[in-house]
Design a protein around this motif. Structure first.
Motif, PDB file in Angstrom:
ATOM      1  N   LEU A 178       0.836  -1.209   0.000  1.00  0.00           N
ATOM      2  CA  LEU A 178       0.000   0.000   0.000  1.00  0.00           C
ATOM      3  C   LEU A 178       0.866   1.253   0.000  1.00  0.00           C
ATOM      4  N   ASP A 179       1.801   1.322   0.935  1.00  0.00           N
ATOM      5  CA  ASP A 179       2.637   2.503   1.122  1.00  0.00           C
ATOM      6  C   ASP A 179       3.404   2.847  -0.152  1.00  0.00           C
ATOM      7  N   ASN A 180       4.018   1.845  -0.748  1.00  0.00           N
ATOM      8  CA  ASN A 180       4.853   2.094  -1.922  1.00  0.00           C
ATOM      9  C   ASN A 180       4.038   2.298  -3.190  1.00  0.00           C
ATOM     10  N   THR A 181       2.872   1.678  -3.277  1.00  0.00           N
ATOM     11  CA  THR A 181       1.998   1.948  -4.426  1.00  0.00           C
ATOM     12  C   THR A 181       1.596   3.413  -4.442  1.00  0.00           C
ATOM     13  N   LEU A 182       1.168   3.939  -3.302  1.00  0.00           N
ATOM     14  CA  LEU A 182       0.739   5.345  -3.249  1.00  0.00           C
ATOM     15  C   LEU A 182       1.887   6.273  -3.633  1.00  0.00           C
ATOM     16  N   GLN A 183       3.091   5.975  -3.147  1.00  0.00           N
ATOM     17  CA  GLN A 183       4.240   6.812  -3.495  1.00  0.00           C
ATOM     18  C   GLN A 183       4.543   6.733  -4.985  1.00  0.00           C
ATOM     19  N   ASP A 184       4.439   5.531  -5.544  1.00  0.00           N
ATOM     20  CA  ASP A 184       4.755   5.382  -6.958  1.00  0.00           C
ATOM     21  C   ASP A 184       3.713   6.066  -7.841  1.00  0.00           C
ATOM     22  N   VAL A 185       2.452   6.011  -7.412  1.00  0.00           N
ATOM     23  CA  VAL A 185       1.404   6.732  -8.145  1.00  0.00           C
ATOM     24  C   VAL A 185       1.770   8.222  -8.218  1.00  0.00           C
ATOM     25  N   VAL A 186       2.177   8.777  -7.082  1.00  0.00           N
ATOM     26  CA  VAL A 186       2.523  10.213  -7.036  1.00  0.00           C
ATOM     27  C   VAL A 186       3.748  10.509  -7.888  1.00  0.00           C
ATOM     28  N   ILE A 187       4.805   9.710  -7.746  1.00  0.00           N
ATOM     29  CA  ILE A 187       6.062  10.039  -8.443  1.00  0.00           C
ATOM     30  C   ILE A 187       5.920   9.859  -9.945  1.00  0.00           C
ATOM     31  N   ARG A 188       5.171   8.837 -10.395  1.00  0.00           N
ATOM     32  CA  ARG A 188       4.945   8.660 -11.841  1.00  0.00           C
ATOM     33  C   ARG A 188       4.070   9.806 -12.378  1.00  0.00           C
ATOM     34  N   TYR A 189       3.101  10.210 -11.597  1.00  0.00           N
ATOM     35  CA  TYR A 189       2.235  11.327 -11.996  1.00  0.00           C
ATOM     36  C   TYR A 189       3.063  12.598 -12.177  1.00  0.00           C
ATOM     37  N   GLU A 190       3.918  12.911 -11.205  1.00  0.00           N
ATOM     38  CA  GLU A 190       4.709  14.143 -11.282  1.00  0.00           C
ATOM     39  C   GLU A 190       5.765  14.051 -12.386  1.00  0.00           C
ATOM     40  N   ARG A 191       6.282  12.861 -12.631  1.00  0.00           N
ATOM     41  CA  ARG A 191       7.251  12.680 -13.724  1.00  0.00           C
ATOM     42  C   ARG A 191       6.577  12.950 -15.078  1.00  0.00           C
ATOM     43  N   LEU A 192       5.358  12.443 -15.217  1.00  0.00           N
ATOM     44  CA  LEU A 192       4.607  12.684 -16.455  1.00  0.00           C
ATOM     45  C   LEU A 192       4.273  14.160 -16.634  1.00  0.00           C
TER      46      LEU A 192
END
Length: 880
Positions: free
Chosen positions: A61-75
């Motif tokens: 859960l913790d890392n999925t939420l972080q990855d959602v954010v970081i991929r979003y900001e990278r895009l």
């Protein structure tokens, strides 16, 4: 790995076949942190998992939420840095290595400290970091090129500097205080590492004889063995029963030891509890320690009756009988009770449930133990974070956690940071024989301070959380000034479980503000726990632990990730539901099949970020839907509403695109429609990528020539208006087709049955829609015609669409009598079940006494029968 042309997709979607391929490519190509020196920085740090750890559902859960954010900001074009690393996990790692030694009939003490530490490093090289491979399987796009470890040399340099600086500032000091002592691990542990369990125990009532022989005082205790180190008896100043005794300076003489101790006034004694008198053992109880200090007993003079293994040792006054020395604390308890009973001083024994502290790692009862340790002045360091949250410099999401944060920080106790271990950051303090202490960054500096005195290094190491508190800035190269540090501190966001708010988050806030003069992160997002399907906490003892890697094997990483994001609702606990994970695997499959359909009809990759020109209503409508979806998704991400964000893209991709748009354009694949369909599919892949990176990257690569991979594509910028006329027209058609299909299903009419509809006095807009949508109405609604006149007399079903109510005659279509009878029978059954469950739920006895899962099931069944009754009533109403 970009494509020069389209490549046909396989018939079936197989997550395993694409996940390893894409992850290896992303990492090898450096796409997790593309070179963007001129872009706006965006930084998050991963809560460093223990080097001994493996991926559990909380990590997922913790890392999925972080990855959602970081991929979003990278895009979105940011210079997105996700700092990753592992924690040396002092206690956990030393336990693992010692356990392996035990299996070989070996032990730590057979080696020097340096030899043992070398063995720990060997273990790390061979077995540590399992979890980093598992994070890759989850799809976490961390900057592995800068992977950190809290025992790396640069990190150790930062830790030592922080300790020395805080000591020079008077914010770290050595003190004799009570600590939570783990007799198995033989180290102090923090309050946060103590778990309280309810244990069936006893309450022993003893008589303590007054020294002048005039009577006795009754006391009660759950730990009889501690009377061997009693130093006082306390009574409340308001308790009339003991005024005279205290006034004349009366004392009691302890049985077994013969120690004479005073009777003192203290508010801690409760006149309403038992006799109102309590025994005081300041060296072995946290409350008693404070009472002892108020009574004028210095910490150095408090009696200690236990050694590091919780065996009885002699007190400084030498009064403990020899038979007790070296006995286990619980054996000593039995013997004390026997002797008190034999002397006629045991009044009674009560059975009682005792709140008992256990070490969360050692697994044995924790002993309050008086010892010299190093402490951080947490009260002083907590002031700046408190102000930061109050001023909004740190935003806590959800805001409801602020009250908990304030309460803990405002009442914070000194932080014991020394641990009696060999693995960890050794405390930079040296001792001279005369008792002087020298704190310095190196032994040479300490020796310089001490002159020619012989020095001995402190044997202890620092609490693991002391070093991880420096994570937001030490990982960026502090204390050395560098461009990375100035660019990426403070971090933008921290995502963590609420359970480490005080272990880690609060301590980062303290150290970050103190040393960097800025908050460590601007926002703190606290998520809940992942619980079993029935809402219970997962535990190995209950056998309800879910292995996320097993779910990835079965359904793919994308499905698990989407489940985690879709179920995360601002800090509420997430209930594990494998059926929903399976459902999101089906979602990925549906998208896969939609892409194959597009390929088969000449629809491929779009060459434009902005929306193509469109004239057809269906194309103008879907472009407007993209515009609305992007706006809703951006708002949800800005608010950190992961569930809303996931639901937004899910509904658009599944319903508007896969279900309706594709169905509406079948048979009319002109150049405009191909261009729009390809562009919309691209927008879906980009918007869905943060949640489902693998399937979206694979589809992106197979749909045609691309200048870059999806992971570094551009976030949607449709730059197109929402066409109100097209929206109204298409939504009218969708309502007509959807409502007609539902009505057919309710009444048992074959989906393909062709019918005729009647609509008297249609509005101009409705008449216009119908006039140029004949092909779609014929193909999807299966209507031979819509006649603009009243329906013939007789039974007819009513279908709404926009401002229109169409009547469709049923004579000759179904057997009205038998259909009505069937619906009425089914309705009666549903109403009966609904009402029965309603009565049960209104009964307080059932709601209060039944198992929670039984109550939840009754509520769900009641809702289902209620909905079914409404559906059947609507179906009957259609029959007139």
């Amino acid at each position: 790995m970009t494509q020069d042309s389209a490549e046909m997709l396989d018939k079936t979607f197989d997550p395993a076949a694409i996940e390893a391929k894409w992850y290896a490519h992303w990492e090898t190509a450096g796409l997790f942190r593309p070179e963007r020196p001129d872009a706006t920085p965006f930084t998050i740090v991963n809560p460093p998992p223990n080097v001994t750890g493996s991926l559990h559902v909380g990590h997922a859960l913790d890392n999925t939420l972080q990855d959602v954010v970081i991929r979003y900001e990278r895009l979105r074009g940011k210079d997105a840095l996700w700092v990753v690393g592992t924690d040396h996990a002092g206690i956990a790692t030393q336990m693992v290595v010692e356990r392996q030694m035990e299996q070989r009939q070996d032990k730590r003490t057979n080696y020097t400290r340096e030899q043992f530490i070398e063995k720990v490093w060997e273990w790390k090289a061979e077995s540590g970091g399992t979890i980093t491979g598992q994070l890759r399987r989850l799809g976490c796009s961390m900057d592995w090129s800068r992977e950190q470890f809290t025992m790396d040399p640069h990190f150790t340099k930062a830790v030592v500097k922080v300790f020395v600086d805080l000591h020079q500032q008077g914010l770290i000091y050595r003190d004799k205080r009570l600590v939570n002592w783990d007799p198995r691990l033989k180290t102090a542990i923090s309050d946060l590492e103590v778990e309280t369990r309810e244990i069936d125990g006893k309450f022993w009532h003893f008589r303590y004889p007054l020294s002048d022989g005039s009577g006795h005082i009754s006391v009660a205790t759950t730990r009889p063995e501690t009377m061997l180190a009693d130093m006082a008896v306390a009574v409340n100043p308001s308790d009339e029963r003991y005024q005279a005794l205290v006034a004349r300076g009366a004392t009691v003489t302890l049985p077994i030891t013969g120690r004479e101790i005073p009777i003192v006034f203290d508010e801690h004694a409760d006149p309403e509890l038992g006799s109102g008198a309590v025994k005081i053992t300041p060296g072995h109880d946290f409350n008693d320690f404070e009472v002892g200090k108020r009574a004028g007993i210095k910490a150095a003079d408090m009696l200690n009756m236990l050694d590091a293994e919780a065996k009885v040792c002699q007190t400084s006054d030498g009064l403990i009988p020899a038979e007790f020395i070296g006995t286990d604390r619980f054996d000593a308890r039995k013997r004390v009770v026997e002797l008190m009973d034999a002397d006629g001083l045991l009044d009674k024994i009560e059975d009682r449930v005792i709140q008992t502290p256990y070490g969360d790692r050692g697994g044995v009862v924790i002993e309050p133990w008086l010892t010299d340790q190093w402490y951080v002045d947490a009260e002083t360091l907590a002031k700046a974070p408190l102000e930061a949250v109050r001023s909004g410099a740190i935003e806590i999401v959800p805001k409801t956690w602020e009250k908990t944060f304030f309460n803990w920080m405002e009442n914070i106790q000194p932080w014991c940071v020394s641990r009696q271990l060999w693995w960890g950051h050794r405390i930079p303090a040296w001792y001279a024989d005369d008792g002087s202490i020298y704190v310095a960054e190196t032994e040479e500096e300490a020796q310089s301070q001490a002159g020619n005195k012989a020095l001995k290094r402190d044997e202890d190491v620092l609490d693991t959380w002391f070093s991880s508190a420096l994570w937001p800035f030490a990982t960026l190269g502090w204390p050395d000034d560098n461009a990375l540090l100035s660019r990426h501190y403070p971090n933008d966001l921290l995502i963590s479980g609420f359970d480490i708010l005080f272990f880690w988050d609060a301590r980062m806030a303290m150290q970050g503000i103190h040393f960097m003069k800025e908050v460590p992160w601007k926002r703190l997002y606290l998520h809940g726990l992942v619980r079993a399907a029935d809402g219970q906490k997962m535990s190995k003892s209950k056998g309800n632990v879910v292995d996320p890697l097993g779910l990835i094997d079965q359904y793919g990483a994308d499905a698990l990730r989407f489940f985690m994001a879709a179920m995360e609702s601002q800090g509420r606990d997430v209930k594990m539901d494998e059926k929903r994970v399976e459902g999101y695997r089906n979602f990925a499959t549906k998208l896969w099949n939609a892409a194959r359909f597009c390929q088969a009809n000449g629809i491929g990759a779009s060459q434009s970020v902005t929306a193509p020109a469109a004239t057809a209503a269906v194309n103008r409508w879907i472009i407007g839907e993209v515009v609305e979806t992007v706006a809703a998704l951006d708002k949800a991400m800005a608010d950190l509403r992961f569930d809303a964000a996931a639901n937004t893209i899910y509904q658009f991709a599944w319903s508007q695109f896969c279900d309706w748009y594709i169905e509406l354009i079948k048979g009319q694949f002109d150049d405009e429609t191909k261009a729009v369909a390809g562009w919309v599919l691209d927008q879906i892949l980009v918007m869905l990528h943060p949640f489902m990176p693998f399937v979206t990257e694979e589809l992106w690569s197979k749909m045609g020539a691309r200048p870059y991979e999806l992971i570094v594509a551009k976030w949607p910028e449709p730059q197109a208006p929402i066409d109100a006329q097209a929206k109204a027209e298409v939504e009218w058609l969708i309502a007509l087709v959807g409502n007609l299909r539902a009505a057919k299903a309710e009444l048992g009419i074959a989906p393909g049955a062709r019918l005729t509809a009647y609509l008297a006095d249609p509005s101009e807009q409705t008449r216009s829609i119908i006039s140029h949508s004949g092909t779609v109405i014929d193909r999807l609604a299966r209507l031979d015609a819509i006649r603009f006149e009243p329906a013939p007399a007789g039974a007819a079903m009513q279908i709404s669409a926009g401002d229109a109510m169409l009547a469709i005659p049923l004579e000759g279509v179904i057997d009205l009598a038998s259909e009505k009878a069937r619906l009425e029978k089914a309705l009666a059954t549903s109403i009966k079940e609904r009402d029965s469950l309603g009565k049960r739920l209104e009964n307080p006895a059932f709601v209060e006494k039944a198992k929670p899962e039984a109550v939840d099931k009754a509520k769900a069944d009641h809702a289902a029968h209620s909905a079914e009754a409404e559906r059947l009533q609507a179906a009957l109403a259609r029959l007139g």
